[in-house]
Scaffold this motif. Structure first.
Motif, PDB file in Angstrom:
ATOM      1  N   SER A  81      -1.704  33.346 105.868  1.00 39.53           N
ATOM      2  CA  SER A  81      -0.967  34.052 104.814  1.00 39.53           C
ATOM      3  C   SER A  81       0.393  33.416 104.570  1.00 39.53           C
ATOM      4  O   SER A  81       0.890  33.411 103.444  1.00 39.53           O
ATOM      5  CB  SER A  81      -0.809  35.529 105.205  1.00 39.53           C
ATOM      6  OG  SER A  81      -0.109  35.656 106.433  1.00 39.53           O
ATOM      7  N   ALA A  82       1.001  32.859 105.624  1.00 37.44           N
ATOM      8  CA  ALA A  82       2.305  32.220 105.448  1.00 37.44           C
ATOM      9  C   ALA A  82       2.213  31.049 104.480  1.00 37.44           C
ATOM     10  O   ALA A  82       3.112  30.827 103.664  1.00 37.44           O
ATOM     11  CB  ALA A  82       2.835  31.747 106.799  1.00 37.44           C
ATOM     12  N   ASN A  87       4.062  30.258 100.621  1.00 40.14           N
ATOM     13  CA  ASN A  87       4.334  28.840 100.337  1.00 40.14           C
ATOM     14  C   ASN A  87       5.051  28.132 101.477  1.00 40.14           C
ATOM     15  O   ASN A  87       5.832  27.201 101.251  1.00 40.14           O
ATOM     16  CB  ASN A  87       5.145  28.705  99.044  1.00 40.14           C
ATOM     17  CG  ASN A  87       4.369  29.178  97.831  1.00 40.14           C
ATOM     18  OD1 ASN A  87       3.186  28.896  97.697  1.00 40.14           O
ATOM     19  ND2 ASN A  87       5.033  29.924  96.958  1.00 40.14           N
ATOM     20  N   GLN A  88       4.813  28.575 102.708  1.00 46.88           N
ATOM     21  CA  GLN A  88       5.360  27.859 103.854  1.00 46.88           C
ATOM     22  C   GLN A  88       4.445  26.693 104.211  1.00 46.88           C
ATOM     23  O   GLN A  88       3.333  26.577 103.710  1.00 46.88           O
ATOM     24  CB  GLN A  88       5.502  28.820 105.043  1.00 46.88           C
ATOM     25  CG  GLN A  88       6.488  29.951 104.796  1.00 46.88           C
ATOM     26  CD  GLN A  88       6.637  30.862 106.002  1.00 46.88           C
ATOM     27  OE1 GLN A  88       6.331  30.477 107.128  1.00 46.88           O
ATOM     28  NE2 GLN A  88       7.122  32.081 105.776  1.00 46.88           N
ATOM     29  N   LEU A  97      -6.614  32.491 116.202  1.00 45.50           N
ATOM     30  CA  LEU A  97      -6.961  33.842 116.615  1.00 45.50           C
ATOM     31  C   LEU A  97      -6.360  34.893 115.698  1.00 45.50           C
ATOM     32  O   LEU A  97      -6.807  36.046 115.701  1.00 45.50           O
ATOM     33  CB  LEU A  97      -6.492  34.084 118.060  1.00 45.50           C
ATOM     34  CG  LEU A  97      -7.145  33.188 119.124  1.00 45.50           C
ATOM     35  CD1 LEU A  97      -6.516  33.446 120.482  1.00 45.50           C
ATOM     36  CD2 LEU A  97      -8.647  33.439 119.177  1.00 45.50           C
ATOM     37  N   ALA A  98      -5.353  34.540 114.927  1.00 41.42           N
ATOM     38  CA  ALA A  98      -4.783  35.490 113.964  1.00 41.42           C
ATOM     39  C   ALA A  98      -5.743  35.758 112.816  1.00 41.42           C
ATOM     40  O   ALA A  98      -5.708  36.837 112.210  1.00 41.42           O
ATOM     41  CB  ALA A  98      -3.458  34.955 113.425  1.00 41.42           C
ATOM     42  N   GLN A  99      -6.604  34.785 112.509  1.00 39.60           N
ATOM     43  CA  GLN A  99      -7.556  34.945 111.402  1.00 39.60           C
ATOM     44  C   GLN A  99      -8.896  35.471 111.889  1.00 39.60           C
ATOM     45  O   GLN A  99      -9.457  36.396 111.305  1.00 39.60           O
ATOM     46  CB  GLN A  99      -7.752  33.610 110.695  1.00 39.60           C
ATOM     47  CG  GLN A  99      -6.497  33.052 110.066  1.00 39.60           C
ATOM     48  CD  GLN A  99      -6.712  31.658 109.500  1.00 39.60           C
ATOM     49  OE1 GLN A  99      -7.837  31.247 109.237  1.00 39.60           O
ATOM     50  NE2 GLN A  99      -5.631  30.914 109.310  1.00 39.60           N
ATOM     51  N   HIS A 100      -9.416  34.855 112.940  1.00 39.74           N
ATOM     52  CA  HIS A 100     -10.696  35.270 113.513  1.00 39.74           C
ATOM     53  C   HIS A 100     -10.591  35.166 115.028  1.00 39.74           C
ATOM     54  O   HIS A 100     -10.265  34.102 115.565  1.00 39.74           O
ATOM     55  CB  HIS A 100     -11.846  34.404 112.994  1.00 39.74           C
ATOM     56  CG  HIS A 100     -12.069  34.536 111.526  1.00 39.74           C
ATOM     57  ND1 HIS A 100     -12.453  35.729 110.936  1.00 39.74           N
ATOM     58  CD2 HIS A 100     -11.949  33.642 110.518  1.00 39.74           C
ATOM     59  CE1 HIS A 100     -12.564  35.549 109.626  1.00 39.74           C
ATOM     60  NE2 HIS A 100     -12.258  34.301 109.350  1.00 39.74           N
ATOM     61  N   PRO A 254       0.321  37.927 110.960  1.00 42.68           N
ATOM     62  CA  PRO A 254      -0.160  39.100 110.217  1.00 42.68           C
ATOM     63  C   PRO A 254      -1.253  38.775 109.196  1.00 42.68           C
ATOM     64  O   PRO A 254      -1.366  39.437 108.169  1.00 42.68           O
ATOM     65  CB  PRO A 254       1.114  39.591 109.523  1.00 42.68           C
ATOM     66  CG  PRO A 254       1.901  38.357 109.271  1.00 42.68           C
ATOM     67  CD  PRO A 254       1.634  37.467 110.456  1.00 42.68           C
ATOM     68  N   ASP A 255      -2.063  37.775 109.479  1.00 44.77           N
ATOM     69  CA  ASP A 255      -3.032  37.306 108.479  1.00 44.77           C
ATOM     70  C   ASP A 255      -4.134  38.321 108.197  1.00 44.77           C
ATOM     71  O   ASP A 255      -4.620  38.408 107.068  1.00 44.77           O
ATOM     72  CB  ASP A 255      -3.670  35.991 108.937  1.00 44.77           C
ATOM     73  CG  ASP A 255      -2.670  34.860 108.992  1.00 44.77           C
ATOM     74  OD1 ASP A 255      -1.632  34.963 108.315  1.00 44.77           O
ATOM     75  OD2 ASP A 255      -2.907  33.883 109.715  1.00 44.77           O
TER      76      ASP A 255
END
Length: 546
Positions: A81-82, A87-88, A97-100, A254-255
């Protein structure tokens, strides 16, 4: 005489058992060999697919984990998400692990250490899916004689929902048939230590694998075969998913709330962020909306479930057990906004396979008198039809060696021409140092993913281990395939001209120079002048198209 009668049936039972295993082993061997050949030829020919990027994501995660950088990846970071929302720049130390949440991948890390190649992941996936079919046969044998069990297992190897995802780039759901069929076998044999072990392994495959195990628990409780164990499985599955998605995964980034829940189920919350608890509560409060999403669009939903039922001669339609087992995983797919959720070619289709086949096993056990020659012939006809549809759909372009990608207009690349193009790509990749930072188009990026700093084009900047922003040193762009596909697929044409304009801009401002250009593939390096030979080949390629 009494001894002869007791011993008489044993040889016949053994012969039937051997015949069933031989049939299944032959089917499994054919499945493994053919799927391995088609998956590897597509990979080594750099043939682009819808999810070519995924092979690179998983390979980089394995490669980093092998070097003690657990689940890190710059390719995964580019999907965060960042990067997507704020646009980072991607970070090399970002943890996927934040995504899956996929700890089960560590089971296969010792195997990956033997080959350390994206191609090896394709073989691992084929092997896992093949092993699932063998465990399915053992599960069917708990209820059925060898000839029925063998037909059920052969149906697995002929199913579109099995073949197509196996031919896709590596995905975590390839572990599901092996684990879930295994835990169902353990349940039937009352080997509860193995059941709970495989339940735990299934849960750590991915954060949403709990939906599958919740369906298993719901069946166990609703059928009253294992009421208390079923309730425990449901509580454990739901609690695990909620704990992961609301508290554990956000510790990394926080994705899950900012991207994935909003993209998949945002229509229920209408917010910029949504946790799984908020999505569940929104669904509970809006049952009419849930029902509408389940049935719409009706044509697409119907065609999807028919394709899932076809290899089993549509038995799951009338199997209550199959509905109990697959109801929740199917509901999840139908409620997702992702247009690929109902694709038979991608990993999501695998989530229904264990419930459908186990439900069919139970139905045939309850209705053995239906297994008559005419119905067997219909079943075999359905298997042939399923194989025909699978081949005709050219799953994940793995069969493009003999199936055109488009008939009108005609788009086909012969195996010899694919191999010739692949040789040109490989000659360019050999010029890139193994530790250099690089960006590449989707069909090439997996081949370069065994390194710390790699991005998918159009990304060219990232944050390295020193927390500094850097530009990648090399870029490898394949113009040849988008150009060939552009006649039939407008998106490929737009991609081609977008890449052309970007490279022209790089060359004008001097940010990159052409090192080499072969067969429509450009190798560029940051901050160097273009090679005269490469520039001439590039101009000869793109100027007539302008």
């Amino acid at each position: 005489m009494g001894d002869e009668r007791r011993e008489g049936p044993e040889p016949r039972t053994k012969r039937k058992f051997d015949w069933g295993w031989r049939t299944v082993l032959i089917a499994a061997a054919l499945f493994w060999v053919l799927c391995s050949i088609f998956a590897l030829q597509r990979f080594y020919n750099f043939f682009p697919t819808f999810v070519s990027f995924d092979q690179g994501i998983f390979n980089q995660v394995f490669w980093n984990s092998l070097h003690g950088r657990w689940f890190e990846g710059s390719l995964s970071s580019s999907e965060s998400s960042a990067v997507q929302l704020d646009n980072q720049l991607p970070e090399v130390f970002y943890r996927r692990l934040a995504q899956h949440f996929t700890p089960a991948l560590l089971l296969w890390l010792p195997i990956y250490a033997l080959f350390q190649s994206p191609a090896g992941l394709s073989l691992l996936q084929v092997t896992l899916m093949t092993a699932g079919g063998l465990v399915l046969y053992a599960l069917a044998r708990h209820y059925h004689p060898p000839h029925v069990s063998a037909l059920i297992a052969v149906s697995y190897f002929c199913a579109n929902a099995v073949i197509a995802p196996t031919l896709a780039n590596f995905h975590d759901f390839s572990q599901i048939p092996l684990f879930v069929f295994g835990l169902l076998w353990a349940m039937e044999k009352r080997r509860w230590w193995l059941f709970w072990l495989l339940l735990g392994l299934t849960l750590v495959v991915r954060e949403d694998a709990g939906v599958i195990t919740f369906g298993v628990g719901f069946y166990m409780a609703a059928s009253r075969r294992f009421l208390r164990a079923g309730v425990a499985v449901c509580i454990l599955s739901l609690g695990y998913m909620l704990l992961l998605t609301n508290w554990v995964m956000p510790l990394f980034a926080p994705d899950i709330s900012r991207r994935f829940m909003v993209e998949q189920f945002g229509r229920f919350t209408n917010g910029q962020e949504a946790s799984t608890l908020e999505v569940l509560w929104a669904m509970i409060r809006n049952p009419d909306q849930v029902l509408a999403e389940v049935v719409n669009p009706p044509g697409r939903t119907l065609s999807y479930v028919l394709a899932q039922w076809l290899p089993l001669a549509f038995v799951p339609v009338i199997s209550l057990d199959a509905w109990l087992l697959t109801g929740f995983p199917l509901l999840k797919l139908l409620l997702q906004e992702d247009p690929t959720a109902l694709s038979m070619h991608l990993r999501y289709a695998v989530s229904l396979v264990p419930g459908l086949f186990y439900g069919a096993i139970l139905w045939w056990h309850k209705h053995p008198h239906w297994f008559r020659p005419r119905l067997r012939q219909f079943w075999l006809f359905c298997l042939g039809l399923a194989l025909l549809f699978t081949v005709a759909s050219n799953p994940n372009r793995a069969l493009s060696v003999f199936i055109p990608d488009s008939i009108q207009p005609w788009v086909y690349t012969s195996p010899a021409r694919q191999w010739e193009h692949a040789q040109a790509v490989r000659s360019l990749l050999r010029q890139i140092p193994s530790d250099a930072s690089v960006t590449a188009t989707g069909n090439i990026v997996a081949h370069l993913s065994s390194r710390r700093e790699v991005l998918r084009y159009p990304g060219t900047r990232l944050i390295n281990d020193d927390r500094k922003q850097i530009g990648v040193e090399y870029a490898v762009l394949d113009f040849w395939y988008p150009l060939r596909f552009s006649a039939a697929f407008p998106d490929e044409g737009r991609s081609f001209f977008g890449m052309t304009n970007r490279v022209l801009g790089w060359l004008r401002d001097g940010s990159f120079g052409l090192m080499d250009f072969q067969d429509g593939v450009a190798l560029l390096r940051r901050g160097v002048p273009s090679s005269p030979e490469a520039a001439a080949a590039w101009n000869q390629f793109h100027q007539p198209l302008d």
